[in-house]
Design an enzyme around this catalytic site. Structure first.
Site, mmCIF file in Angstrom:
data_model
loop_
_atom_site.group_PDB
_atom_site.id
_atom_site.type_symbol
_atom_site.label_atom_id
_atom_site.label_comp_id
_atom_site.label_asym_id
_atom_site.label_seq_id
_atom_site.Cartn_x
_atom_site.Cartn_y
_atom_site.Cartn_z
ATOM 1 N N TYR A 178 1.213 -14.527 15.319
ATOM 2 C CA TYR A 178 -0.195 -14.869 15.244
ATOM 3 C C TYR A 178 -1.002 -13.707 15.829
ATOM 4 O O TYR A 178 -0.457 -12.659 16.164
ATOM 5 C CB TYR A 178 -0.456 -16.208 15.920
ATOM 6 C CG TYR A 178 0.328 -17.336 15.263
ATOM 7 C CD1 TYR A 178 0.323 -17.476 13.881
ATOM 8 C CD2 TYR A 178 1.101 -18.221 16.002
ATOM 9 C CE1 TYR A 178 1.053 -18.475 13.246
ATOM 10 C CE2 TYR A 178 1.843 -19.227 15.378
ATOM 11 C CZ TYR A 178 1.816 -19.344 14.006
ATOM 12 O OH TYR A 178 2.549 -20.315 13.379
ATOM 13 N N ALA A 216 -0.634 -26.048 18.814
ATOM 14 C CA ALA A 216 -1.642 -24.989 18.818
ATOM 15 C C ALA A 216 -2.959 -25.472 18.227
ATOM 16 O O ALA A 216 -3.000 -25.993 17.122
ATOM 17 C CB ALA A 216 -1.119 -23.787 18.031
#
Length: 349
Positions: free
Chosen positions: A160, A34
């Site tokens: 997230y 990520a």
């Protein structure tokens, strides 16, 4: 798998060797960890970034090597939301105060992840914040395109930012981005639509979702299927089924059953290419999932960290005499395919 090895978001030699080993090891697609679409979108100060143009050159170097090994290069675009501004896990994950280099985190509602480790209270995102983050995803996607990535995966999982907008456990808003399923999906769908429109048609766009919060009245497979239908309509090419990360203190199942349930529903109910992930560690298991039509793609993380040449073992176990292209630098010096199969048979009687 996040490496927590960057400074100011820049990719370096660690990323080249780490990701390059998977490409050299025979992986068809290598999706980098990520990358934060903005500085406050990092999990830790040491996370990979793609929020500024200067990040492109380091990523491009890695992409060039991956392509030279025959692998398709991909990258995740992410925003950590309320789970940002923390120490790396091998240091001891906990919130970093702003006085010590941390930053103000952001979320759909001003609810911290927990009251012990990641206890920082996030700012509740305004509509202007939402528009700004949408633009950040688009800019990051264009940088990824410039770096040469052929697959871009939007990370909407694991608690997230977008994951917390989706979940009714973490999204307590009363505006158009909260409340009903339609409203909770809105931000993720807006980002997806914006990114898809900004990319050429030949760039593959994927989305990673958590299909369960493991919590009462939380996000679940049924809602994930509805989200997947909308993502497909916007031009998403595949969806990866993961789970968890939204609620603290959850006793996660070691079995990948929930994730496989999600990927199977994506295949059968949505009709989209679906990725399975989580505790898939041996070739026979991976092949069985594909043959049973429970997923279209197998994503492997921890097993690759343990054995970057995992595809070699899979090929020797499953190839059934079919050719597999090993790197010529390895193939000649170890005696070729017969030697490897003989050794594998002795190790796995």
């Amino acid at each position: 798998m996040c490496q927590y090895s960057s400074e100011d978001g820049f990719a370096n030699d660690w990323h080249l060797v780490n990701v390059g080993s998977f490409a050299r090891g025979g992986a068809a697609l290598v999706v980098m960890e990520a990358a934060g679409v903005e500085a406050r979108g990092r999990i830790t100060p040491n996370c990979l970034g793609i929020w500024k143009d200067q990040h492109v050159d380091g990523l491009s170097r890695i992409v060039t090597f991956m392509k030279s090994q025959g692998a398709v290069p991909g990258i995740q675009l992410a925003h950590a939301g309320r789970k940002g501004s923390t120490h790396p896990p091998f240091v001891g994950r906990s919130s970093i105060p702003e006085s010590e280099g941390g930053w103000q985190t952001i979320a759909p509602s001003a609810i911290p992840f927990d009251d012990k480790y990641i206890a920082k209270v996030p700012k509740e995102a305004t509509v202007e914040d939402i528009k700004q983050i949408n633009s950040a995803f688009v800019s990051a996607a264009l940088r990824a395109l410039k770096a040469g990535f052929q697959v871009i995966e939007l990370h909407f999982a694991h608690g997230y930012l977008i994951s917390t907008f989706l979940s009714p456990v973490t999204n307590k808003r009363s505006d158009e981005y909260g409340g009903s399923l339609e409203n909770r999906m809105r931000f993720g769908l807006e980002i997806t639509e914006s990114v898809r429109k900004a990319l050429p048609e030949d760039i593959v766009l994927g989305v990673k979702v958590s299909v369960s919060d493991y919590a009462d009245n939380g996000w679940d497979v049924k809602q994930s299927v509805e989200f997947a239908k909308r993502l497909k309509a916007l031009g998403v090419d595949y969806i990866t089924s993961s789970s968890g990360g939204v609620v603290s203190g959850v006793d996660y199942k070691i079995s990948p059953e929930i994730q496989l349930n999600g990927s199977e529903q994506f295949v059968k109910e949505v009709g989209i290419t679906a990725g399975a992930v989580g505790n898939i560690t041996n070739p026979q298991m991976a092949e069985s999932i594909l043959q049973q039509n429970k997923a279209s793609l197998i994503f492997i993380a921890r097993a690759f960290l343990n054995e970057p040449h995992w595809p070699y073992r899979a090929a020797d176990a499953l190839a059934d005499g079919q050719a597999f292209q090993y790197p010529k630098q390895y193939n000649w010096c170890i005696g070729g395919e017969k030697w490897r199969k003989d050794v594998f048979a002795k190790q796995n009687p």
